[in-house]
Design an enzyme around this catalytic site. Sequence first.
Site, PDB file in Angstrom:
ATOM      1  CG  ASN A 213      36.905  92.864   7.552  1.00  9.86           C
ATOM      2  OD1 ASN A 213      36.844  93.508   8.774  1.00  9.86           O
ATOM      3  ND2 ASN A 213      36.430  91.637   7.385  1.00  9.86           N
TER       4      ASN A 213
ATOM      5  CG  ASP B 284      31.975  96.109  -1.313  1.00  3.98           C
ATOM      6  OD1 ASP B 284      33.226  96.171  -1.132  1.00  3.98           O
ATOM      7  OD2 ASP B 284      31.302  95.092  -0.291  1.00  3.98           O
TER       8      ASP B 284
ATOM      9  CG  ASN C  68      39.637  90.480   5.234  1.00  2.00           C
ATOM     10  OD1 ASN C  68      38.719  91.430   4.504  1.00  2.00           O
ATOM     11  ND2 ASN C  68      39.332  89.426   5.827  1.00  2.00           N
TER      12      ASN C  68
ATOM     13  CG  HIS D 115      33.978  92.107  -0.863  1.00  2.00           C
ATOM     14  ND1 HIS D 115      33.438  93.031  -0.205  1.00  2.00           N
ATOM     15  CD2 HIS D 115      34.565  91.458  -0.091  1.00  2.00           C
ATOM     16  CE1 HIS D 115      33.749  93.191   0.862  1.00  2.00           C
ATOM     17  NE2 HIS D 115      34.586  92.160   1.036  1.00  2.00           N
TER      18      HIS D 115
END
Length: 192
Positions: free
Chosen positions: A115, A94, A69, A20
Site C-alpha cells: 500500500n 519491506d 498507506n 513494516h
Amino acid sequence: MIKLIVGLGNPGEQYQKTRHNAGFWLLEELARISGGAQWREEKKFFAQYCKILLANKPLHLLMPQTFMNASGKSVASLANFYNLSADEILVVHDELDLPEGAAKLKQGGGHGGHNGLRDIIAALDSREFLRLRLGIDHPGDRSQVVHYVLKAPGKEGREKIDAGIVRALRAIEICQKESLEKAMLFLHTENA
C-alpha cells in the site's frame, strides 16, 4: 543518480520495531553512518527529514510520518519542492516475497500489493522510481499478513534483516559512486 531516498514505515513508538518499518531502519542507519546527520520534523514534507553527503553528492533522506498507506503525500511534497523526477527517487520498503535478510534493487514496476508503493505511484503519477526491497519473509497465509508486518521479528529474524540492511547500504554507495547496474549485480550476487 539518486537524489532522494525514502524509507517507508509507520510513525510512533508502537510501530518502531515492526517489520513494516524496515525502510525506516535502513534510513536511520544511513544517517548514523553518514556522520550522525540530525533528523528534524519537516511539516511541509509531512516527514522526518535530513540531508547527507554520500560519495560527495547531496542526498535527501525522508521518513514519511503520514502512515504507510498515505506515503505518497510526503514523497510528492518533497519531489515537487526540489523539482525531482521519479527516476531520481529510491524507495526502501519491506518485502514479504523475499526471505529475511535478502535485499533487491528494482527499477520501476507495480506495487505488488504494497500500500505504501501504491500511494507513491498515485501521488507521483509514475512507476519509474527505484525500489530497494528488504526481505521480511511471508507468514505463509495471506490472512496473517497484516498481523505479521505489524509485529516485531524475533532476535534471529532482526539480525538477518539488519545484515540485509548492511548489504543494501553498500549497494546504495556503489550506485552513487559507480552505477545502478553494478549495485544490482553486487546485491543480487550476494543474495544468491
